[in-house]
Design a protein around this motif. Sequence first.
Motif, mmCIF file in Angstrom:
data_model
loop_
_atom_site.group_PDB
_atom_site.id
_atom_site.type_symbol
_atom_site.label_atom_id
_atom_site.label_comp_id
_atom_site.label_asym_id
_atom_site.label_seq_id
_atom_site.Cartn_x
_atom_site.Cartn_y
_atom_site.Cartn_z
ATOM 1 N N LEU A 27 47.688 -9.892 33.373
ATOM 2 C CA LEU A 27 46.917 -11.076 33.762
ATOM 3 C C LEU A 27 46.523 -11.894 32.540
ATOM 4 C CD1 LEU A 27 44.642 -9.607 36.584
ATOM 5 C CD2 LEU A 27 46.418 -11.344 36.849
ATOM 6 N N ILE A 30 49.332 -14.161 31.809
ATOM 7 C CA ILE A 30 49.503 -15.253 32.771
ATOM 8 C C ILE A 30 48.438 -16.332 32.572
ATOM 9 C CG2 ILE A 30 49.425 -15.875 35.221
ATOM 10 C CD1 ILE A 30 50.603 -13.150 35.868
ATOM 11 N N PHE A 31 47.175 -15.919 32.493
ATOM 12 C CA PHE A 31 46.078 -16.883 32.413
ATOM 13 C C PHE A 31 45.926 -17.473 31.013
ATOM 14 C CE2 PHE A 31 44.590 -14.655 36.252
ATOM 15 C CZ PHE A 31 44.235 -15.738 37.045
ATOM 16 N N LYS A 35 41.357 -18.807 29.499
ATOM 17 C CA LYS A 35 40.898 -18.667 30.885
ATOM 18 C C LYS A 35 40.635 -17.220 31.294
ATOM 19 C CE LYS A 35 43.019 -22.854 32.788
ATOM 20 N NZ LYS A 35 43.906 -23.403 33.849
ATOM 21 N N PHE A 36 41.128 -16.273 30.522
ATOM 22 C CA PHE A 36 41.016 -14.866 30.927
ATOM 23 C C PHE A 36 40.114 -14.114 29.947
ATOM 24 C CE2 PHE A 36 42.477 -10.426 31.085
ATOM 25 C CZ PHE A 36 42.350 -10.184 32.441
ATOM 26 N N ASP A 115 33.592 -18.950 38.559
ATOM 27 C CA ASP A 115 34.537 -17.985 37.994
ATOM 28 C C ASP A 115 35.014 -17.009 39.062
ATOM 29 O OD1 ASP A 115 34.278 -19.068 35.509
ATOM 30 O OD2 ASP A 115 33.022 -17.489 34.675
ATOM 31 N N LYS A 402 51.347 -11.212 39.034
ATOM 32 C CA LYS A 402 51.636 -12.533 39.623
ATOM 33 C C LYS A 402 51.084 -12.614 41.042
ATOM 34 C CE LYS A 402 53.659 -16.626 39.714
ATOM 35 N NZ LYS A 402 53.569 -16.990 41.133
ATOM 36 N N PHE A 405 47.429 -13.163 40.637
ATOM 37 C CA PHE A 405 47.211 -14.547 40.199
ATOM 38 C C PHE A 405 47.308 -15.508 41.385
ATOM 39 C CE2 PHE A 405 49.118 -18.602 38.946
ATOM 40 C CZ PHE A 405 48.187 -19.057 38.032
ATOM 41 N N THR A 408 44.355 -15.221 43.584
ATOM 42 C CA THR A 408 43.206 -15.862 42.939
ATOM 43 C C THR A 408 43.213 -17.367 43.202
ATOM 44 O OG1 THR A 408 43.188 -14.211 41.166
ATOM 45 C CG2 THR A 408 42.089 -16.290 40.719
ATOM 46 N N GLN A 409 44.373 -17.986 43.068
ATOM 47 C CA GLN A 409 44.466 -19.425 43.309
ATOM 48 C C GLN A 409 44.164 -19.765 44.767
ATOM 49 O OE1 GLN A 409 44.810 -21.195 40.398
ATOM 50 N NE2 GLN A 409 44.745 -19.077 39.699
#
Length: 544
Positions: A27, A30-31, A35-36, A115, A402, A405, A408-409
Amino acid sequence: MNVTTSANWNRPPVGIVRVEQALCEELGKIFGEDKFKQCIWQDGQFVEWIPLKNSEKSKFEKAADVILPKLASFDVGRSFLMRALRMFEKDSFNNTVNLSIPIDKVRSYGPRSGDVLISVGLDWDGAYSSSFYNLSKKNGVHVLTCCYDLIPVLFPQYCVGDVSNRFKEYFNMLTWGSAGVLCISKQTEADFLNLCHEIGAPKKPTCIIPLGDNVPDGTGVASLDVQEVVAQPFILFVSTIERRKNHEVLYRAYHLLCRAGHAKKLPKLVFVGMPGWGVSDLLKDIELDPLTRNLIVQLNHVSDADLNTLYKSAYFCLYPSFYEGWGLPVGEALAFGKALLVSDQGSLPEVGGDLVQYISPWSPEAWAEAIIDFVDHPEKIKIIEERVRNNYKIRKWSDTAKSVFDFTQNVLSMASKGAIELFPGYDLSTQAGIHVGANLQSTGEGGYLMFGPHRSLRPGTYMVEIFDNREMRSGGQITIDMVANQGSSVFWSGGISVNPGDSAEDAPLVTFEVNIDEYVNDYEIRCIVDNSIVSLKKINIIPI
């Protein structure tokens, strides 16, 4: 991401710890660093946690020694100190660490409104799980949690003590505090949703995230114990030794095969894992049984290099568990191209698909028959191994991440469109009124009929609707406002008439629009009355 479990883990990582660590790593990719962030639970709150790289530890440990001695009572303090040194390091030379600490800007060290907090560790053992509801409701944090399995609820006989009711309470609390729940298999998702229905917990969005295959690192040299094991033919079962994993059915199968005269041609049966709860009698039986003596080997504290060597060298692998939420070792063995005999229960068929042979975990005779069939027909193993190598697609942790992720979106998208619904009698406070169920009702005294809820709100434009019980109006004027920062920031304020018959039956008492430019942590909607009688029943805050 909550990494409390990993940060406090000092042993070789077990399944859930490995999941947390692997997901955290992927993660982060990816972020990105901006952001992470990682955090741990400390002194009743989540605080940012910045792991040190191995190359940095020596330098910052020496710097920490100058400030704090190496005492047990300073262990946690030293960890945070070393991370602070790394965070504010300007440069280092001549055995000196130079710092640059900005004091004109307050840094946020934990999750804030808007968050997403991802928590996939041993949450049932953590005090922080009871904070998820308040983080969500009061602080505006979107909490994503994980359900690995419901074994303590479905099969309490395989667990220590009376855990069924405690875990029902835990899952109920988890559900109320979560914006979404990650499930590691279709079976786990079905079990979780059934439990929510049974206990009356709210139905939250779920996402199935099949776990990656933990292929052990092959670098390094195997231990002498492992080298001795792989020098002879052996079959392999990788799992903590506990009742649910069902090592007993393999012991009984070997006992039956030895009694039938097959002892000399049987490969060693190797158990890799630490002994757990409820297996002392089984281990004593294995130790004392003259028929299986020297045929069953236990290996504890194996390294990744050991495990890699064992998987590569195993004749075939086994996994007879009574129930699993997933079954990481099945995927591991398939990733090494191995033939497998596997229990047909729980989610294990989701992991093995049509590439493994399934057997009831309740039948020692069936396991004995399958084992001796493989031993007597090595060509079958070769055919299965070729099928596995040609058809098994190794599951990558990057794919698991993924999925998280994307979920999360989706959660953020739903949150940005969803209205906030408040019930004054439950969610807000009063000085000049009384709570009547979901309503706040004035009594004829002047003052604050309503204030609160002192929660977080993300930036944006909102339409606010306040509803009352129209038949309760006595006439007069009230004042309503929406504020933050203890009343110093006023987003809207106005006087409202509460005369009977002023509005349609279902119309709100008042509607107004507010613009929030930055995160607020303590917004309030307040209602001030004189001697008017009014009963407030609902507030909607709708993103525009």
